[in-house]
Scaffold this motif. Structure first.
Motif, short mmCIF file in Angstrom:
data_model
loop_
_atom_site.label_atom_id
_atom_site.label_comp_id
_atom_site.label_asym_id
_atom_site.label_seq_id
_atom_site.Cartn_x
_atom_site.Cartn_y
_atom_site.Cartn_z
N ASN A 87 23.79 66.68 24.50
CA ASN A 87 24.97 66.44 23.66
C ASN A 87 25.95 67.60 23.74
O ASN A 87 27.16 67.39 23.84
CB ASN A 87 24.55 66.20 22.21
N HIS A 88 25.42 68.81 23.71
CA HIS A 88 26.29 69.99 23.78
C HIS A 88 27.02 70.03 25.12
O HIS A 88 28.25 70.24 25.16
CB HIS A 88 25.45 71.26 23.59
N ALA A 89 26.29 69.83 26.20
CA ALA A 89 26.91 69.83 27.53
C ALA A 89 27.93 68.69 27.63
O ALA A 89 29.03 68.87 28.19
CB ALA A 89 25.86 69.71 28.62
N GLY A 90 27.59 67.53 27.10
CA GLY A 90 28.52 66.40 27.12
C GLY A 90 29.80 66.70 26.37
O GLY A 90 30.91 66.34 26.82
N ASN A 91 29.68 67.35 25.22
CA ASN A 91 30.87 67.72 24.45
C ASN A 91 31.74 68.71 25.21
O ASN A 91 32.97 68.62 25.18
CB ASN A 91 30.47 68.30 23.09
N LEU A 92 31.09 69.66 25.89
CA LEU A 92 31.85 70.62 26.68
C LEU A 92 32.59 69.91 27.81
O LEU A 92 33.75 70.22 28.10
CB LEU A 92 30.93 71.71 27.25
N LEU A 93 31.92 68.95 28.44
CA LEU A 93 32.57 68.19 29.52
C LEU A 93 33.76 67.40 29.00
O LEU A 93 34.81 67.34 29.65
CB LEU A 93 31.57 67.26 30.20
N LYS A 94 33.61 66.79 27.85
CA LYS A 94 34.72 66.02 27.25
C LYS A 94 35.92 66.91 26.95
O LYS A 94 37.06 66.45 26.97
CB LYS A 94 34.25 65.34 25.96
N LYS A 97 35.64 71.58 29.75
CA LYS A 97 35.01 72.89 29.99
C LYS A 97 33.82 72.71 30.93
O LYS A 97 32.67 72.92 30.57
CB LYS A 97 34.58 73.52 28.67
N ILE A 98 34.14 72.36 32.16
CA ILE A 98 33.12 72.00 33.15
C ILE A 98 32.23 73.19 33.49
O ILE A 98 31.01 73.08 33.53
CB ILE A 98 33.78 71.41 34.41
N SER A 99 32.82 74.34 33.73
CA SER A 99 32.01 75.50 34.10
C SER A 99 31.12 75.94 32.94
O SER A 99 29.97 76.32 33.15
CB SER A 99 32.89 76.66 34.57
N GLU A 100 31.62 75.87 31.71
CA GLU A 100 30.80 76.21 30.55
C GLU A 100 29.63 75.25 30.39
O GLU A 100 28.53 75.65 30.04
CB GLU A 100 31.65 76.23 29.28
N ALA A 101 29.88 73.97 30.66
CA ALA A 101 28.80 72.97 30.59
C ALA A 101 27.74 73.29 31.63
O ALA A 101 26.53 73.22 31.34
CB ALA A 101 29.35 71.57 30.80
N GLY A 102 28.16 73.63 32.83
CA GLY A 102 27.22 73.99 33.88
C GLY A 102 26.39 75.21 33.52
O GLY A 102 25.18 75.24 33.73
N ILE A 103 27.07 76.21 32.98
CA ILE A 103 26.37 77.43 32.56
C ILE A 103 25.38 77.12 31.45
O ILE A 103 24.24 77.60 31.46
CB ILE A 103 27.38 78.51 32.10
N SER A 104 25.79 76.29 30.50
CA SER A 104 24.93 75.91 29.38
C SER A 104 23.67 75.21 29.89
O SER A 104 22.56 75.52 29.47
CB SER A 104 25.68 75.01 28.41
#
Length: 117
Positions: A87-94, A97-104
């Protein structure tokens, strides 16, 4: 399911194990009372999920009959963590914040790898 429902679910699972053990004569009345007393001492109303999980982790240290409950609690906790991470990664993608999602996701995977070793 809220914390109280989860705690009650675990208590019912323990009760079922005690009942099954008594019916099959694998557990005697003294052992059943010991398990019940331990559970009543370990689980209390208004515990957090983390407190419940910590208490459940010690069940099989005292009563091998309760291993299935510990295993199920671990599986459920892992699923909750995976869902929260996704969910957190999905929210970042929405949010773009693609690089932050990848890092997460990478950090979560690294932590999981360390825990498994």
């Amino acid at each position: 399911m809220d914390n109280e429902d989860y705690r009650k679910k675990i208590e019912l699972q323990v009760l079922q194990i005690i009942e099954d053990g008594l019916k099959s004569h694998e557990t005697n009345a003294k052992r059943a009372k010991e398990i019940a007393a331990y559970i009543l001492d370990s689980l209390h109303p208004h515990m957090s999920l983390e407190q419940i999980h910590k208490a459940v982790q010690e069940f099989d240290d005292h009563f091998s009959e309760l291993v299935p409950i510990v295993l199920e609690a671990n599986r459920e906790r892992d699923e909750r963590i995976k869902k929260a991470i996704a969910n957190h990664a999905g929210n970042l993608l929405k949010q773009g914040k693609i690089s932050e999602a990848g890092i997460s996701l990478k950090n979560a995977t690294t932590k999981e790898d360390k825990l498994e070793k």
